[in-house]
Design an enzyme around this catalytic site. Structure first.
Site, PDB file in Angstrom:
ATOM      1  N   ARG A  16       0.807  -1.221   0.000  1.00 55.29           N
ATOM      2  CA  ARG A  16       0.000   0.000   0.000  1.00 55.29           C
ATOM      3  C   ARG A  16       0.846   1.280   0.000  1.00 55.29           C
ATOM      4  NH1 ARG A  16      -3.863  -0.410   4.876  1.00 55.29           N
ATOM      5  NH2 ARG A  16      -2.089  -1.513   5.758  1.00 55.29           N
ATOM      6  N   GLY A 433     -21.977   4.493  13.923  1.00 53.59           N
ATOM      7  CA  GLY A 433     -21.316   3.458  14.718  1.00 53.59           C
ATOM      8  C   GLY A 433     -19.874   3.746  15.061  1.00 53.59           C
ATOM      9  N   GLU A 485     -16.831   1.441  18.115  1.00 51.77           N
ATOM     10  CA  GLU A 485     -16.170   0.410  17.277  1.00 51.77           C
ATOM     11  C   GLU A 485     -14.644   0.483  17.264  1.00 51.77           C
ATOM     12  OE1 GLU A 485     -17.953   0.147  13.340  1.00 51.77           O
ATOM     13  OE2 GLU A 485     -19.935   0.576  14.137  1.00 51.77           O
ATOM     14  N   HIS A 643     -28.100  -0.126   8.207  1.00 57.16           N
ATOM     15  CA  HIS A 643     -27.429   0.986   7.543  1.00 57.16           C
ATOM     16  C   HIS A 643     -26.924   0.512   6.193  1.00 57.16           C
ATOM     17  CE1 HIS A 643     -24.649   4.199   6.622  1.00 57.16           C
ATOM     18  NE2 HIS A 643     -23.701   3.302   6.468  1.00 57.16           N
ATOM     19  N   HIS A 696     -17.064  11.184   3.932  1.00 54.16           N
ATOM     20  CA  HIS A 696     -15.884  10.757   3.172  1.00 54.16           C
ATOM     21  C   HIS A 696     -14.920  11.906   2.951  1.00 54.16           C
ATOM     22  CE1 HIS A 696     -19.198   8.043   2.268  1.00 54.16           C
ATOM     23  NE2 HIS A 696     -18.269   7.116   2.346  1.00 54.16           N
TER      24      HIS A 696
HETATM   25  N1  GLN Z   1     -21.143   0.696  11.587  1.00 54.17           N
HETATM   26  C1  GLN Z   1     -20.145   0.870  10.588  1.00 54.17           C
HETATM   27  C2  GLN Z   1     -19.312   2.106  10.902  1.00 54.17           C
HETATM   28  O1  GLN Z   1     -19.838   3.009  11.473  1.00 54.17           O
HETATM   29  C3  GLN Z   1     -20.753   1.037   9.234  1.00 54.17           C
HETATM   30  C4  GLN Z   1     -19.705   1.244   8.200  1.00 54.17           C
HETATM   31  C5  GLN Z   1     -20.206   1.233   6.778  1.00 54.17           C
HETATM   32  O2  GLN Z   1     -21.342   1.424   6.505  1.00 54.17           O
HETATM   33  N2  GLN Z   1     -19.345   1.014   5.847  1.00 54.17           N
HETATM   34  O3  GLN Z   1     -18.154   2.183  10.555  1.00 54.17           O
HETATM   35 ZN    ZN Z   2     -21.936   3.335   5.403  1.00 52.67          ZN
END
Ligand code: GLN
Ligand code: ZN
Length: 757
Positions: A16, A433, A485, A643, A696
């Site tokens: 990478r 999350g 998370e 989601h 993003h």
């Molecule tokens: N729960 C995940 C997060 O918040 C969802 C990520 C995603 O939708 N790609 O990162």
């Molecule tokens: Zn997402």
């Protein structure tokens, strides 16, 4: 003599390197020259390696600093004013289109990003308005062709084809594809002219859009474009390269055009073989036969492939052996996988190993292969795979009955029960999350992996992070909290690691978008849950607050779609196995006092067939039930969220509602809220949280901007169904921008509540 080709190669660097260099460049830690040097090194190394492998057609311009379609847009001057007006350098303008820009020069959002066909790669959607003059303006394909030549490698440049480009553009003015036909023909003709001057032998135009259902108008467009473009190809040979399916709607028309080669996908293209056998192929043209899988990591089955080649050869077709699609979608090399036992990796082939397969297949196809050792070893490999069957899991899947797919009571009843139980304010606020995976979060994981800290220390650190995260969310004033998370590298890998049936790689990264890569786990055998996976984290987080804490799981379809799937059993069967495992976790969370559980199906759309006629029969008819299977066992008062990313689901809106979740959050900020109309028209029952800002990009949305988005939403969604949240998880963001953005989100919610009461 049989020759070999590939459609494209990964470019993010074996370790990478490009990702890290680009990120440093974004942070102004390295100069433009350093970034370009890294890029050059990667290209040089790959060209050399491909050449050494014996590959006959080596691609160039498959490299990109961010995304190929964005490259094509810039090549043809499809750059919206707002980016040009920033007055940045060429490269920074390019990156502004990719990621948005907020700084001294101005404040603009990024272009929209979309899934690349049925893959987990995402491309930037070029935008064209009436002012833009489409023309050949860039030099990247020529520069890279010359660069390869300087390195002693003659390449086949790869450029997005005219038809696919016109189909993927977003038209925001009054003009449509038809209005650009002349300009496109001229631009591509100039491109061919330039390649002709450079002495290029072959050029590849990627036309994956041809594997969709095509209308008569589409086919006319294709013909118009290429009759024009190919008229000026002179001595350059042109390959029309298709992939991700078959070209059943335009096979004969495609053959009739003046291409010199046509690339067809024999793996995902279910009808490809039939088309070639029943209609034949065109005299004097070369068939680039996509027989080595560009998307999955399993070794090629030589017997099947050689049988197919024999069949094609009987038709006297001149053939080039190729991959089914670009190798962009598989990891670089098995050389860096040091931990997996050979009995498993013997079944794998990543990009580099696929080059070897092409070379071997070429060799075998020219001899009496049945007695060859390479052939025999390959046959043996396909006779069985070790440690794969779990009879109990197979029986549990057998036992699933219709009622296991139905949650009771029905949604309308549950909605009231839950409003009563949670007493949330109008327009509840929440996040998706994850919270920022800052350096300390990653360092903790690395230290534990290296044995520098013990499990207790490892857990203690994340508990601290969770506590701080909960406190932060309470201070910001969010209504439904998350634990952040921190313990996850990745939303799929995390679960895979805790279930049996999975294998993990160390360095098998695949680009997802821009600098973002994922390391998909490998589904090796039957999947089952071994022990609780998230319960301890969620229970701890809930113990710190009186507000509801969302449990956080990944759904079965996403787990499957973001793993390398098995090919020895059906996707449906694999997904049901995973669904049963996640279902156990859901019930466990509920039993431990977690009242809201989010089951992410971020990648639900990913494997949606490209042809509408296949949507239900081949996919949705098991994907949606798999999700229902996961949550159908919970009580009425337990609220199930889901989601989804990149909400292009207007066309499967009914299926989404049929997932029967209580709340769904999804990306909307990058797609101009088009989805809202669809929700309204379809009487969407599930409560919704269309993302109010784009995570993003590092820019902080203002309160007003969020309120504007909410105003738009309230025109189509009734107030008691609307949730307020960012459009995805925050893990890729920094702390400061996250706090600032969420504060603005909560403030916007307050103001909107006041205005609506
Ligand atoms: N729960 C995940 C997060 O918040 C969802 C990520 C995603 O939708 N790609 O990162
Ligand atoms: Zn997402």
């Amino acid at each position: 003599m049989m020759r070999t080709s590939i459609i494209g190669y990964p470019r993010v660097g074996e370790l990478r390197e490009l990702k890290f260099a680009t990120e440093k460049y974004f942070k102004e830690e390295i100069s433009v020259e350093e970034l370009q040097n890294t890029a050059k090194e990667i290209r040089k190394k790959q060209w050399k390696m491909q050449k050494d492998s014996g590959l006959d057609f080596i691609p160039s311009n498959d490299f990109s600093l961010y995304d190929n379609l964005l490259d094509t847009a810039v090549l043809f001057h499809i750059i919206p004013e707002r980016y040009i007006n920033l007055g940045l350098s060429e490269l920074d303008t390019y990156f502004a289109m990719a990621r948005g820009y907020q700084g001294e020069a101005g404040d603009v959002k990024a272009l929209a990003m979309k899934k690349w066909f049925n893959t987990n790669y995402h491309y930037m959607v070029p935008e064209i308005d009436d002012q833009i003059e489409l023309k050949l303006a860039g030099t990247k394909p020529f520069d890279e062709y010359e660069e390869a030549k300087e390195n002693g490698v003659l390449t086949k440049p790869v450029v997005t084809g005219a038809f696919t480009l016109l189909k993927l553009l977003r038209y925001i003015g009054s003009k449509t594809a038809e209005d650009y036909v002349e300009a496109v023909i001229e631009a591509y003709s100039n491109l061919l002219g330039k390649f002709s001057e450079l002495g290029t032998e072959w050029i590849q135009f990627d036309e994956p859009y041809l594997v969709h259902d095509l209308s008569t108008q589409d086919i006319l467009l294709l013909q118009k474009l290429y009759r024009g473009i190919l008229a000026s190809k002179k001595d350059v040979k042109v390959l029309a390269q298709t992939y991700f399916g078959d070209v059943r709607d335009c096979y004969q028309e495609l053959l009739a055009l003046d291409f010199d080669g046509i690339g067809l996908d024999f793996l995902e293209g279910k009808k490809t073989q039939e088309l070639v056998v029943s209609h034949g192929f065109a005299d004097g043209k070369v068939l680039f036969a996509g027989v080595v899988n560009g998307k999955n990591i399993w070794k090629n089955n030589y017997k099947d492939t050689l049988d197919l080649l024999d069949l094609l050869r009987q038709q006297e077709i001149e053939m080039v052996l190729s991959t089914s699609c670009s190798l962009l979608h598989v990891p670089y090399t098995l050389r860096n996988e040091t931990k997996l036992p050979k009995k498993y990796t013997a079944h794998f082939a990543f990009a580099e190993e696929k080059l070897v397969e092409l070379a071997e297949l070429k060799q075998l196809s020219e001899c009496e292969y049945e007695s060859s050792d390479k052939f025999k070893a390959n046959v043996l490999l396909f006779e069985g795979r070790p440690d794969c069957d779990n009879v109990a899991v197979q029986e549990n899947v057998e036992k699933i009955s219709d009622s296991d797919f139905v949650r009771v009571p029905e949604f309308s009843v549950r909605e009231n029960v839950q409003k009563e139980a949670f007493k949330l304010p109008l327009f509840p606020t929440t996040t998706i999350g994850s919270f920022p995976q800052t350096a300390d979060v990653k360092a903790n994981r690395t230290a534990f992996r290296k044995g520098e800290i013990n499990e207790e220390q490892y857990v203690a650190f994340y508990r601290q992070k969770i506590a701080a995260c909960v406190k932060q969310q309470e201070e910001i004033g969010l209504d439904v909290l998350v634990h952040g998370e921190y313990e996850r590298t990745d939303m799929v890998e995390y679960f895979g690691q805790q279930m049996s049936g999975y294998l993990f790689t160390e360095k098998a990264w695949v680009q997802s978008y821009g600098t973002r890569c994922v390391k998909p786990p490998v589904i090796w055998g039957d999947v089952s849950r071994i022990k609780p996976m998230t319960v301890a984290w969620s229970v701890y987080a809930q113990s710190l607050t009186d507000k509801p804490m969302k449990g956080m799981l990944t759904g079965p379809v996403t787990i499957l779609n973001w793993s390398f799937p098995r090919e020895d059993i059906s996707l449906k069967e694999s997904t049901y196995q995973i669904a049963l495992a996640i279902r156990e976790e859901v019930l466990d969370l509920e039993a431990n006092g977690i009242q809201i559980i989010q089951i992410d199906e971020a990648a639900l759309r990913e494997k949606l067939p490209l042809r509408k006629s296949d949507w239900y029969g081949e996919y949705l008819n098991w994907a949606i039930p798999a999700f229902r299977l996961v949550h159908s066992g919970v009580k009425a008062e337990t609220q199930i969220h889901t989601h989804m990313c990149y909400s292009e689901f207007t066309d499967i809106i009914q299926a989404i509602d049929d997932m029967d979740a209580d709340v769904i959050t999804f990306e909307a900020s990058r797609s101009d809220l088009l989805i809202l109309d669809a929700l309204k028209e379809n009487n969407f029952k599930t409560e919704v949280g269309p993302g109010v800002y784009d995570i993003h990009s590092p820019r902080v949305p203002s309160v007003q901007e969020i309120k504007n988005a909410l105003d738009q939403m309230l025109k189509k969604i009734s107030p008691e169904k609307l949730w307020i949240n960012p459009d995805c998880g925050l893990k890729t963001r920094g702390d400061a921008e996250t706090t600032a953005s969420l504060k603005n989100l909560v403030e916007a919610a307050k103001e909107i509540r006041d205005e609506n009461c």
